[in-house]
Every structure is written in C-alpha cells, then in structure tokens.
Design a protein around this motif. Structure first.
Motif, PDB file in Angstrom:
ATOM      1  N   ASN A 193      32.932  66.454  13.350  1.00  0.00           N
ATOM      2  CA  ASN A 193      34.174  65.853  12.865  1.00  0.00           C
ATOM      3  C   ASN A 193      34.571  66.386  11.487  1.00  0.00           C
ATOM      4  OD1 ASN A 193      35.321  64.279  14.856  1.00  0.00           O
ATOM      5  ND2 ASN A 193      35.294  62.411  13.638  1.00  0.00           N
ATOM      6  N   HIS A 222      38.143  68.157  10.734  1.00  0.00           N
ATOM      7  CA  HIS A 222      39.031  67.811   9.625  1.00  0.00           C
ATOM      8  C   HIS A 222      39.402  69.044   8.827  1.00  0.00           C
ATOM      9  CE1 HIS A 222      39.707  66.727   5.339  1.00  0.00           C
ATOM     10  NE2 HIS A 222      40.531  65.857   5.889  1.00  0.00           N
ATOM     11  N   GLU A 277      41.686  71.344  11.241  1.00  0.00           N
ATOM     12  CA  GLU A 277      42.968  70.697  11.559  1.00  0.00           C
ATOM     13  C   GLU A 277      43.594  71.223  12.846  1.00  0.00           C
ATOM     14  OE1 GLU A 277      45.409  71.197   8.043  1.00  0.00           O
ATOM     15  OE2 GLU A 277      44.692  69.290   7.234  1.00  0.00           O
ATOM     16  N   PHE A 285      39.385  60.564  16.277  1.00  0.00           N
ATOM     17  CA  PHE A 285      40.017  61.010  15.040  1.00  0.00           C
ATOM     18  C   PHE A 285      41.410  61.559  15.315  1.00  0.00           C
ATOM     19  CE2 PHE A 285      40.306  64.483  11.684  1.00  0.00           C
ATOM     20  CZ  PHE A 285      40.716  63.620  10.679  1.00  0.00           C
ATOM     21  N   THR A 291      36.884  67.879   2.651  1.00  0.00           N
ATOM     22  CA  THR A 291      35.966  67.410   3.683  1.00  0.00           C
ATOM     23  C   THR A 291      34.683  66.862   3.079  1.00  0.00           C
ATOM     24  OG1 THR A 291      36.873  69.052   5.202  1.00  0.00           O
ATOM     25  CG2 THR A 291      34.738  68.111   5.771  1.00  0.00           C
ATOM     26  N   PRO A 327      42.171  60.732   5.757  1.00  0.00           N
ATOM     27  CA  PRO A 327      41.644  61.351   6.980  1.00  0.00           C
ATOM     28  C   PRO A 327      40.227  61.890   6.848  1.00  0.00           C
ATOM     29  CG  PRO A 327      43.897  62.062   6.591  1.00  0.00           C
ATOM     30  CD  PRO A 327      43.482  61.293   5.371  1.00  0.00           C
ATOM     31  N   ALA A 328      39.880  62.478   5.700  1.00  0.00           N
ATOM     32  CA  ALA A 328      38.545  63.072   5.544  1.00  0.00           C
ATOM     33  C   ALA A 328      37.463  62.006   5.665  1.00  0.00           C
ATOM     34  CB  ALA A 328      38.446  63.786   4.189  1.00  0.00           C
ATOM     35  N   ALA A 380      37.306  60.622   9.353  1.00  0.00           N
ATOM     36  CA  ALA A 380      36.630  61.530  10.286  1.00  0.00           C
ATOM     37  C   ALA A 380      35.118  61.326  10.251  1.00  0.00           C
ATOM     38  CB  ALA A 380      36.982  62.981   9.952  1.00  0.00           C
TER      39      ALA A 380
END
Length: 451
Positions: free
Chosen positions: A96, A100, A103, A149, A258, A368-369, A372
């Motif tokens: 994951n 991330h 993308e 995700f 990330t 989002p990071a 994930a």
C-alpha cells in the motif's frame, strides 16, 4: 413585471434541490459520476473472486492426487495452506505504501494479479510448491488493502460502507462457485495431454486470472486527479466533492510523503486499537463462513443503513451480538435444526466487519499516505487473527466444539468492547469539533482525522 418576477422565482426554486441546497444540475452531475464509478469499480468483485479462487485451489487440487503426486507427508500439506498467509501479512504495508507513491492503482492492482496468476500457472509445473505458495502470498498481499485504499479515494463518507461490502463479497462468490468450477476441471481434464487434472486446475484458473487482469488495466480508475477517462468537468467534480464532505481542504491533501504516512500511522494509537480489535474479531469468522446463505445476509443486512445513518459501531455490535447468540446455541445443543439456524446468525459476524472498513476509511480520511498504511496494518493484523483462530478448532474438541465456541464468544466480546471504546472516544472528539465550529474557531475540514 410581477408575473416575470414570479417566473424567475419559480425558475430559481426549480434549479435548487431544496433538501440539500445544492443546484440540481450539480447533484445530477454527481449522481452520473458515481454511477460511472460504480460501473467501473464493479470489476473489483470479479478480481476478488479470482483472488480467493487462486488462493484456495490447493484445497480443490487435493481431491485429485495433489498430495500423492508431490509425495507430501505429515503436516506438509497444512504448511502449504498456511504459508501463503506469511506473504500476505508481510507485504500488505509495503504494497500500500508503494501504491500511494505510484498513484496508479489501475496499473498496480492488475499487475499484482498477473504475477499471482503466473505463479498459479507455474505451480502446475513446479514441484517446489511451498516456495510457489509463499510468492503467491507476496503477490496477493497488496490486493485487498489496495482496493480499499482506491475506493476511499473516490467515495464520500456516506457512500463507503456499501462499496466496501460489495467489493469484498468476492470471497463469498468464490466460496459458492469456486469449488463448482474446480470440480468441472478436475473431473473433465484428467489425463489430457498427459497431465494430471490438478495441474490443469492451476493452468486454467491462473490463466483466467491473467486475462482478466489485463482487461482490468483498461477498466479500473486511478485517482481523481490522474484518471485518464474522466472529462475535465468530471475530474473537477471528483476532486472537489471529497473536501466538501470533510476530507480536508483540497490543497492540504497529499502533502505527506509515503514515509511520513508510515510514521503517522504506526504512531497513532487508534490504528493499533483497531488492529487488535480486528485480530480478536476475525477469530470467529472461520465458522461463520459455514453459513450457506452468507452472500444474501451480507448484502441485505447493516451496510447500506450504516452509510445512511453514520452509526457503524451499532451495526458491528448488533451483528456480533447475533453471532454470540449463535455460538451459545451451538454450545448447548447438538440439534441439527438449531445448529443450522445458528449458522445463518454466524454470518452476521462477517457483515459487521465489512462495515468496519467504511468506519476505518472515515476515521483516517484526511491524509491519503496515512490512510494507506492504516488500512494495510489493520488488515494484516486481522489476517493473523484469522490464521491463529483456525487453531481454536482441534479435532479432539469435536464433535460438539463447545470449547471452540466459548473461545469465539470471548474473542468477539473483547472485539466488541474495544470497538465500543473507540466509538465513545470518536464521539467525544466529534462533539468537541462541533462545539469549536459553533464558536467559530475551528473547521472540520482542517481538523483532526477523526470520524
């Protein structure tokens, strides 16, 4: 003039959705976008079905000489079954994180499928099946966290739970039809081209996975900002509607690297609390899968209403309570009718934990990071619970398995209590946010990632 003014007033009211205060054309455009997404995302159901079929084909191959041909003895077959979970647990977080960074889920997820499909095909040729199963786990690991995700990057909070349960229903479809499909291969391909039927099982199922994965590259979306088949208007709407739903300001999202997301996730106690609660919650799901009508139960129970009412914990608690009742019935009776009814109630346990993914995505919605990594960590720890839970059903506890059901009641009670504590904590934080909003000094969109 008055008539003209009245006409303008009517036109204005017609252009506004009175229930939301949003222009009707905007609402219609959003509905069209969501329908388009749902159609594209529906391929995930097929992908997950193949995911589970490829993982479980060893069990079907056993029926046609798999053990005998490979000279497996003692616990070797059990080790072959369980080694795949080692790869699953190890690679979920790295998978994951890479997604991330990349993308491009429309490329990454099908690529993982091509790898595990190829591994499945090669298992039919290769005698070192233990190594093949380990690599199968590595390749399959990014799939479910990656899919969760992906959908969290497109759907609003009141849309997530339904989509999570639908894309996760592939496991039940594979349970219902995977063995039926395998039986056709095992009893129709024996000796073809000098190959054992179980080898054909790996060739055919792995080959189908590869073909479907190639098609999925052109069907799945990436994320709103880089999906190629969106029109400019659809892209702008997809990007704007999530911040409007409280996911944070558009210019704030994606600022984390990330590695920052990894650190934020592993240092957040809520991630580990959810993980441990999921670990205990997945213990009893082994017997819950014995319910024949599980698919119907999943789709007709809590998830749609949990999105609408935004009360995920209450549905999880209710489904766990029904599961506990089922376990109690099984402890105190061997009556076949009573135990059969209890199997249907056990299926509610799985339904509750599918609702959980909507809750988790909302709790870690803003960055989002971090989301994930959080999804991957929670799912990986839950998978460990699933594996460890299988050891709670030793044959010497049969045929009643009363001790096994008692263990299930205990673990489901611990899980429900832990989720209850989290529910109260998040409820308290939401009340604080609302008070601050009323005081004018705080904005939910710029606040903590609590739901």
């Amino acid at each position: 003039m008055p008539a003209l003014s009245d006409a303008k007033a009517v036109d204005t009211s017609d252009a506004i959705d009175l229930s939301t205060g949003v222009p009707r054309h905007a609402r219609d455009a959003e509905r069209r976008l969501v329908r388009k997404l749902d159609l594209r995302m529906s391929v995930i159901l097929v992908l997950q079905t193949l995911n589970l079929i490829d993982r479980s084909n060893v069990s079907n191959a056993r029926l046609q000489g798999f053990e005998k041909d490979l000279h497996l003895q003692g616990q070797q077959y059990a080790t072959i079954l369980s080694i795949v979970f080692v790869g699953l647990v190890i690679m979920q977080v790295p998978g994951n994180m890479f997604l991330h960074w990349l993308e491009r889920p429309a490329v990454f997820v099908p690529s993982c499928m091509i790898v595990w499909g190829t591994t499945s095909v090669l298992t039919g040729f290769y005698t070192g099946v233990l190594v093949a199963r380990l690599f199968l786990g590595f390749a399959e690991a990014p799939f479910l966290p990656g899919v969760l995700f992906l959908i969290s990057g497109w759907y609003k909070r009141d849309e997530l739970a339904v989509r999570a349960v639908l894309v996760s229903s592939g496991s039940l479809i594979s349970s219902a039809f995977g063995s039926l499909f395998a039986s056709g291969i095992l009893y129709g391909m024996q000796g073809k081209l000098g190959q054992a039927a179980w080898r054909w099982l790996f060739y055919i199922e792995g080959g189908i996975t590869i073909l479907v994965a190639i098609c999925a590259i052109f069907i799945l979306p990436d994320f709103p900002h880089n999906t190629r088949w969106l029109t400019p208007e659809e892209r702008a709407l997809a990007i704007s509607r999530l911040p409007d739903d409280g996911y944070g300001k558009a210019d704030e999202l994606g600022k984390q690297t990330t590695m920052q997301g990894l650190w934020d996730a592993v240092s957040d106690w809520k991630v580990w609390w959810f993980s441990v609660a999921s670990f205990f919650g997945y213990f009893p799901t082994l017997c819950a899968t014995l319910g024949y009508d599980a698919t119907t139960t999943l789709l007709l129970c809590a998830p749609p209403h949990s999105d609408k009412k935004q009360i995920r914990y209450k549905y999880i608690a209710a489904s766990n309570a029904l599961g506990a009742v089922a376990f109690i019935i099984s402890i105190f009776t061997m009556n076949k009718a009573a135990r059969y009814i209890s199997l249907f109630l056990m299926a509610q346990v799985i339904a509750g934990y599918l609702v959980l993914w909507g809750w988790i995505n909302n709790t870690f919605a803003r960055e989002p990071a971090k989301r994930a990594v959080a999804i991957a960590v929670i799912n990986a720890v839950g998978q460990i619970g699933n594996v460890v839970g299988s050891y709670a059903w030793p044959s010497n506890w049969g045929p009643t398995y009363r001790y096994s059901y008692a263990v299930s009641i205990t673990t489901i009670g611990v899980s429900t209590a832990m989720f209850g504590v989290m529910h109260l904590h998040l409820k308290h934080l939401n009340e604080q946010i609302e008070r601050n909003e009323r005081d004018g000094g705080y904005s939910r969109a710029s606040g903590p990632d609590w739901f």
